[in-house]
Design an enzyme around this catalytic site. Structure first.
Site, short mmCIF file in Angstrom:
data_model
loop_
_atom_site.label_atom_id
_atom_site.label_comp_id
_atom_site.label_asym_id
_atom_site.label_seq_id
_atom_site.Cartn_x
_atom_site.Cartn_y
_atom_site.Cartn_z
NE ARG A 46 -5.50 4.48 -23.49
CZ ARG A 46 -5.02 5.56 -24.38
NH1 ARG A 46 -5.18 6.22 -23.74
NH2 ARG A 46 -5.31 5.29 -25.56
CE1 TYR A 98 7.57 -8.94 -5.57
CE2 TYR A 98 8.10 -7.41 -6.82
CZ TYR A 98 7.29 -9.26 -6.70
OH TYR A 98 6.34 -9.69 -7.52
CG ASP A 170 5.56 -1.76 -2.11
OD1 ASP A 170 4.84 -1.42 -1.71
OD2 ASP A 170 6.03 -2.53 -3.07
CE LYS A 195 2.01 -9.96 -4.58
NZ LYS A 195 3.36 -8.98 -4.17
C1 LIG Z 1 3.87 -9.09 -5.16
C2 LIG Z 1 5.07 -7.24 -5.01
C3 LIG Z 1 5.14 -6.09 -5.91
C4 LIG Z 1 4.52 -6.37 -7.30
O1 LIG Z 1 2.88 -6.54 -7.31
P1 LIG Z 1 2.35 -7.06 -8.84
O2 LIG Z 1 0.99 -7.11 -8.35
O3 LIG Z 1 3.14 -8.11 -8.89
O4 LIG Z 1 2.97 -6.96 -9.76
C5 LIG Z 1 5.12 -4.38 -5.64
N1 LIG Z 1 5.65 -5.00 -4.27
C6 LIG Z 1 5.75 -5.54 -2.96
C7 LIG Z 1 5.98 -5.48 -1.72
C8 LIG Z 1 5.03 -6.88 -3.61
O5 LIG Z 1 4.72 -8.08 -2.52
#
Ligand SMILES: *Cc1c(COP(=O)(O)O)cnc(C)c1O
Length: 386
Positions: A46, A98, A170, A195
């Protein structure tokens, strides 16, 4: 080193004992100590894991930061950032961000006293006028999700510095290949590695990168204390994905540019959002801060009645949540990613019931256009006849 090299070399030269080109997956949760008061540098997974560390070092290099952190999901990474906040703090966020981030702030943070305001961060004076004495952070997504609104990162960084705010970006849609927010003055860059970074729709992961040592120490403390770390198998898969990030992003973008300019001309499509389009209001700012437009397109069709049959008629593009993988996916934000956002707020941000969000994959662009055209034509015919 150039980003193409950092990507291709991800995880290489990290295992001097064997010279493995592909870093081993270190499943061990614990590590023997050579002697009393001695350590190999690893004690418990961890806190530190060699496979995850190779990934975290790669993330830091990709974003020109000093330290990277890998979490079990994008939301876990965002949650770690929010643990820097205290009751009474106020945070400013992009208004079409998001849906999961909105849910976290509204349903988990607001009840414990962390206040949030959602503003159009593409309008800097709107941001500035919403800063309060208690504001501690500005959280932006650019281009935003799903209407691809562009926020000027550098201008936000200036404002953040003047007002003593943490600037969090983000960067999921862009990846470090197209945009590096830390270079533009951001303090923390967050990505859902689920993603594009992973790119194959087979790993759930989240990342943070910072450029300040004190902030890195705080986030490391949070990561280790909360424990939402990325497992070694997934860390390896993510490193594997990153090796081709640059090639994939190039192709995603090439396809998206073709599709966006084709959709603009399509008679059944009423509106197209893509930062690479001439008419996109944020295009010039986007070009100053990014080296590509990415692979995400949103578009509106003329009638909400066409949505259901259109999605059912697609043969190549899959109707599914998520984005950033090699396979093209399409989502209906009003019912999926943004269903937790109140309808009036949704409509104000352009997330109408005629809006679709397309994650353009790396298939043949011609096949994708044929698929959309056939499904839209059938949908319109059905609705007209029915
Ligand atoms: C998918 C997404 C998230 C969240 O990520 P997860 O891996 O699904 O927890 C946060 N911000 C954006 C822009 C996203 O597309």
């Amino acid at each position: 080193m150039q980003i193409e090299t950092i990507c291709s070399q991800a995880g290489n030269r990290k295992d001097p004992s064997t010279g493995a080109i592909s870093i081993p997956i270190h499943h061990s949760t614990t590590y023997g100590h050579p002697g009393f008061g001695q350590s190999t540098g690893f004690d418990y997974t961890r806190s530190l894991n060699p496979t995850r560390l190779a990934l975290e070092d790669t993330l830091a290099s990709l974003h020109n930061g000093i330290r990277g952190f890998a979490f079990s999901s994008g939301m876990a990474a965002i949650d770690a950032v929010t643990r820097l906040f205290r009751p009474g703090d106020h945070v400013l966020l992009s208004d079409d961000l998001y849906g999961g981030t909105y849910r976290l702030f509204e349903q988990l943070l607001r009840p414990v006293g962390v206040d949030a305001t959602y503003v159009d961060t593409s309008n800097l004076s709107a941001v500035e006028s919403n800063v309060r004495p208690t504001t501690v952070a500005l959280f932006v997504e650019t281009p935003s999700n799903p209407t691809l609104k562009v926020t000027n990162i550098q201008a936000c960084a200036h404002l953040a510095r003047a007002k003593n705010l943490l600037l969090i970006v983000d960067n999921t849609f862009m990846t470090p290949y197209h945009q590096r927010p830390l270079d533009l003055g951001a303090d923390i860059v967050v990505e859902s590695a689920t993603k594009y970074l992973c790119g194959h729709n087979d790993v759930l992961a989240g990342t943070l990168v910072v450029r300040d040592a004190a902030l890195a120490d705080k986030l490391y403390f949070i990561q280790n204390s909360v424990g939402a770390v990325l497992g070694p198998q997934d860390a390896w898969l993510l490193l594997r994905g990153i090796k081709t990030l640059h090639l994939r992003m190039e192709r995603h973008e090439e396809n998206a540019r073709k599709l966006a300019s084709w959709l603009v001309q399509h008679p059944l499509v009423s509106r197209v959002y893509y930062p690479g389009l001439q008419e996109h209001p944020g295009r010039s700012i986007h070009e100053q801060q990014s080296r590509g437009y990415g692979g995400m397109i949103s578009f509106e069709v003329h009638s909400a009645d066409w949505i259901a049959p259109f999605l059912e008629h697609l043969r190549v593009i899959t109707f599914a949540e998520s984005l950033g993988g090699v396979e093209s996916l399409i989502t209906y934000p009003a019912r999926q990613t943004h269903c937790d956002i109140p309808e009036d707020m949704r409509n104000r941000c352009g997330v109408t019931d005629r809006l679709l969000r397309l994650s353009v994959g790396i298939e043949s662009a011609d096949d994708l256009m044929t698929d959309i055209h056939a499904a839209l034509t059938s949908a319109r015919q059905e609705v007209t006849v029915g």
